[in-house]
Design an enzyme around this catalytic site. Structure first.
Site, PDB file in Angstrom:
ATOM      1  N   GLU A   1       9.163   1.641  10.961  1.00  0.00           N
ATOM      2  CA  GLU A   1      10.085   2.776  10.789  1.00  0.00           C
ATOM      3  C   GLU A   1       9.246   4.034  10.932  1.00  0.00           C
ATOM      4  OE1 GLU A   1      13.209   2.323  10.572  1.00  0.00           O
ATOM      5  OE2 GLU A   1      13.250   0.189  10.088  1.00  0.00           O
TER       6      GLU A   1
ATOM      7  N   LYS B   1       0.849  -1.195   0.000  1.00  0.00           N
ATOM      8  CA  LYS B   1       0.000   0.000   0.000  1.00  0.00           C
ATOM      9  C   LYS B   1       0.882   1.241   0.000  1.00  0.00           C
ATOM     10  CE  LYS B   1      -2.884   2.902   2.736  1.00  0.00           C
ATOM     11  NZ  LYS B   1      -2.370   3.923   1.858  1.00  0.00           N
TER      12      LYS B   1
ATOM     13  N   GLU C   1       7.671  16.344  15.951  1.00  0.00           N
ATOM     14  CA  GLU C   1       8.113  16.276  14.546  1.00  0.00           C
ATOM     15  C   GLU C   1       7.303  17.252  13.692  1.00  0.00           C
ATOM     16  OE1 GLU C   1       7.168  12.723  12.204  1.00  0.00           O
ATOM     17  OE2 GLU C   1       9.233  12.759  11.454  1.00  0.00           O
TER      18      GLU C   1
ATOM     19  N   CYS D   1      12.771  11.695   6.862  1.00  0.00           N
ATOM     20  CA  CYS D   1      12.761  11.300   8.282  1.00  0.00           C
ATOM     21  C   CYS D   1      14.131  11.521   8.909  1.00  0.00           C
ATOM     22  CB  CYS D   1      12.342   9.852   8.409  1.00  0.00           C
ATOM     23  SG  CYS D   1      13.341   8.765   7.378  1.00  0.00           S
TER      24      CYS D   1
HETATM   25  P1  NAD Z   1       1.338   8.124   7.976  1.00  0.00           P
HETATM   26  O1  NAD Z   1       1.656   7.326   9.179  1.00  0.00           O
HETATM   27  O2  NAD Z   1       0.217   9.066   8.030  1.00  0.00           O
HETATM   28  O3  NAD Z   1       1.025   7.146   6.738  1.00  0.00           O
HETATM   29  C1  NAD Z   1       1.930   6.139   6.335  1.00  0.00           C
HETATM   30  C2  NAD Z   1       1.163   5.041   5.633  1.00  0.00           C
HETATM   31  O4  NAD Z   1       0.307   4.385   6.570  1.00  0.00           O
HETATM   32  C3  NAD Z   1       0.259   5.549   4.514  1.00  0.00           C
HETATM   33  O5  NAD Z   1       0.312   4.642   3.431  1.00  0.00           O
HETATM   34  C4  NAD Z   1      -1.105   5.548   5.178  1.00  0.00           C
HETATM   35  O6  NAD Z   1      -2.181   5.435   4.281  1.00  0.00           O
HETATM   36  C5  NAD Z   1      -1.012   4.315   6.057  1.00  0.00           C
HETATM   37  N1  NAD Z   1      -1.957   4.279   7.185  1.00  0.00           N
HETATM   38  C6  NAD Z   1      -2.586   5.320   7.798  1.00  0.00           C
HETATM   39  N2  NAD Z   1      -3.378   4.871   8.790  1.00  0.00           N
HETATM   40  C7  NAD Z   1      -3.234   3.524   8.831  1.00  0.00           C
HETATM   41  C8  NAD Z   1      -3.773   2.484   9.662  1.00  0.00           C
HETATM   42  N3  NAD Z   1      -4.629   2.744  10.656  1.00  0.00           N
HETATM   43  N4  NAD Z   1      -3.392   1.214   9.422  1.00  0.00           N
HETATM   44  C9  NAD Z   1      -2.514   0.921   8.447  1.00  0.00           C
HETATM   45  N5  NAD Z   1      -1.984   1.860   7.617  1.00  0.00           N
HETATM   46  C10 NAD Z   1      -2.334   3.138   7.807  1.00  0.00           C
HETATM   47  O7  NAD Z   1       2.710   8.831   7.562  1.00  0.00           O
HETATM   48  P2  NAD Z   1       2.930   9.877   6.385  1.00  0.00           P
HETATM   49  O8  NAD Z   1       2.319  11.162   6.781  1.00  0.00           O
HETATM   50  O9  NAD Z   1       2.565   9.243   5.087  1.00  0.00           O
HETATM   51  O10 NAD Z   1       4.527  10.013   6.389  1.00  0.00           O
HETATM   52  C11 NAD Z   1       5.243  10.876   7.186  1.00  0.00           C
HETATM   53  C12 NAD Z   1       5.793  10.158   8.403  1.00  0.00           C
HETATM   54  O11 NAD Z   1       6.632   9.084   7.994  1.00  0.00           O
HETATM   55  C13 NAD Z   1       6.689  11.037   9.262  1.00  0.00           C
HETATM   56  O12 NAD Z   1       6.374  10.808  10.614  1.00  0.00           O
HETATM   57  C14 NAD Z   1       8.091  10.524   8.964  1.00  0.00           C
HETATM   58  O13 NAD Z   1       9.039  10.719   9.987  1.00  0.00           O
HETATM   59  C15 NAD Z   1       7.831   9.089   8.746  1.00  0.00           C
HETATM   60  N6  NAD Z   1       8.913   8.464   7.998  1.00  0.00           N
HETATM   61  C16 NAD Z   1       9.760   7.634   8.666  1.00  0.00           C
HETATM   62  C17 NAD Z   1      10.820   7.043   7.995  1.00  0.00           C
HETATM   63  C18 NAD Z   1      11.765   6.118   8.704  1.00  0.00           C
HETATM   64  O14 NAD Z   1      12.531   5.441   8.034  1.00  0.00           O
HETATM   65  N7  NAD Z   1      11.761   6.060  10.014  1.00  0.00           N
HETATM   66  C19 NAD Z   1      10.999   7.297   6.627  1.00  0.00           C
HETATM   67  C20 NAD Z   1      10.105   8.156   5.984  1.00  0.00           C
HETATM   68  C21 NAD Z   1       9.057   8.726   6.677  1.00  0.00           C
END
Ligand code: NAD
Length: 478
Positions: free
Chosen positions: A247, A172, A382, A281
């Protein structure tokens, strides 16, 4: 206007429910198409396709998987321009950045794991009258869930090791940036990946992601995204004993000592603050500078940030494109407002930018803030945008306290020429990744991940291959 569909069993299909959601071009603040808004029924279809594909895919030879993953990498490279344009349109990032980093890294992920699987092996343990050996067996159908900031880069970082180890995948991408993952489906067909090995279900987190993580047939979940959603996934997955790799968010510190290589530090700190509009991130958003260097650093850093061009992602001179979405744009601006309320001084930026011809796009100037306490919300939460704080420190002990006194622990960058200090601090820093005199220098063999609220488990290299396999011990007596 484009229609972006699911990719299930090797074919593009719309949602069973007939629902769509808009997808946006952040550079214009306008919709450029619509996305199939999947739900549990589409997830069910994708899992059925993945289940059907598993027996034969899991039996393919390592050589066969090596060849197919390499072909996927080749096809990605052959489509570099088209994929980079799609990534930039969807995400708002500069086109040159997508061409130089995002898409090449996506093909590198497939190429790396194609190679890695040929070097992956179990262990053997000899006893006086028996021998033990371990099998590393694929899990079955696994789920990957990825975010919007590095869309194809992170999508492929999970899918490549999952299929390299013989699993079949329901993936996804973020609903905010679904385009390049969708294009990858056809490229996988072209490369000869059998139908059902990779299935892509599009749509919102609650409707699709939660249906995936709840499903009893999903054996493992590899997630990258926010800490909040990671917590939700852990709540659902842990009682069902699914393997999880999470992550999550970060609030990374940069520790800059007066003895650093100043020019290298300044140049790199500009990137680690504002690359990809600060939406990586690993960006360092809390910049701590030794007091004796602080004024010089502040003057130069602010001058350099002011000279960074913010504008339409297609412009080759542009250093910052648009941030990814309207809600995210509003969130980042609200944090700048919070920083002011907390007593911070805005040294540059601090506002939206409206480039000529793209006035409705979601652009924010690189923003540097000083005068905030390390424990205020601006320094603890963040923001994930082009916003950093700068703070002076006097001693190593003091700055170590600032760095560690936070719920996150993803990465840290240390700038010093003192090797002993670099070793000492690297041991004491609470983070999964430490860079000394560099930033975002990646070797894909190394473990990648965070501690505390930033992560559970490690990706990269053999860690990823171990995550996507189960070790089974066989003991034979003789
Ligand atoms: P998000 O958590 O809102 O969404 C990430 C993914 O999870 C999306 O595909 C979303 O549709 C899905 N999702 C949302 N709710 C869900 C649920 N209840 N169950 C399963 N899946 C669900 O994050 P975002 O806004 O897309 O990305 C930004 C975040 O990602 C920031 O916090 C950033 O730090 C983090 N990030 C971390 C890393 C790392 O390697 N640690 C790398 C890149 C981004």
């Amino acid at each position: 206007m484009k229609d972006i569909l699911h990719f299930i069993d090797g074919q593009y299909v719309p949602s069973t429910n007939g629902q769509w959601i808009d997808v946006f071009d952040p550079s214009k603040g306008a919709s450029y198409g619509r996305l199939s808004a999947g739900d549990a029924e589409d997830v069910e279809r994708a899992i059925a396709a993945a289940e059907k594909a598993f027996p034969s895919w899991s039996q393919t030879s390592v050589d066969e998987r090596f060849s197919i993953l390499n072909r996927i990498a080749d096809v990605i490279d052959a489509n570099l321009d088209r994929l980079a344009a799609a990534e930039s349109l969807d995400n708002g990032k500069p086109l040159w950045l997508a061409k130089k980093v995002d898409i090449p890294r996506a093909s590198a992920n497939f190429r790396f794991f194609a190679q890695a699987i040929t070097q992956f092996s179990g262990a053997s343990y000899e006893m006086t009258n028996a021998i033990n050996y371990t099998l590393q067996q694929p899990l079955g159908v696994v789920a990957t869930i990825s975010p919007w900031n590095l869309p194809l880069y992170l999508f492929s970082w999970k899918v490549a090791p999952a299929i390299a180890t013989g699993n079949t995948v329901v993936a996804k991408p973020s609903e905010v940036t679904p385009y390049t993952a969708s294009l990858l489906g056809a490229l996988c067909n072209e490369a000869g990946l059998p139908p059902g090995v990779l299935n892509i279900v599009q749509g919102e987190g609650l409707a699709v992601g939660a249906a995936m993580t709840n499903h009893p047939k999903i054996k493992a979940i590899s997630f990258t995204g926010s800490t909040r959603v990671g917590q939700e996934i852990a709540k659902v997955a842990s009682p069902n004993f699914k393997k999880i790799s999470l992550e999550m968010g970060g609030k990374n510190p940069n520790l800059i000592f007066a003895d650093c290589d100043y020019d290298q530090m300044l140049k790199t700190t500009l990137s680690s603050s504002f690359a990809n509009q600060g939406q990586i991130c690993l960006c360092g958003s809390r910049v701590y500078v030794e007091a004796s260097l602080y004024d010089r650093f502040k003057t130069d850093f602010v001058a350099k940030a002011k000279s960074m061009k913010v504008g339409h992602p297609s412009h080759p001179e542009v250093k910052l494109g648009a941030v990814v979405s309207k809600p995210h744009y509003e969130k980042v601006l609200s944090y700048i407002q919070l920083a002011k309320e907390e007593g911070g001084s805005i040294l540059c930026g601090g506002e939206a930018v409206h480039p000529e011809g793209y006035e409705e796009g979601w652009y924010i100037a690189p923003t540097i803030i000083e005068g905030l306490a390390p424990d205020c919300r601006t320094n603890q939460e963040e923001i994930f945008g082009p916003v950093v704080t700068i703070t002076p420190f006097h001693t190593e002990e003091e700055v170590l306290g600032y760095a560690n006194d936070i719920p996150y622990g993803l990465s840290t960058t240390i700038w010093t020429q003192d090797v002993s200090r670099a070793h000492r601090l690297s041991r004491q820093i609470e983070a999964g990744i430490v860079w000394v005199n560099t930033w975002l220098q990646r070797d894909l063999r190394t473990p990648f991940g965070g501690v505390k609220n930033s992560g559970v488990g490690r990706e990269g290299g053999f860690d990823a291959l171990r995550f996507f396999t189960e070790s089974k011990n066989v003991c034979i007596r003789f």
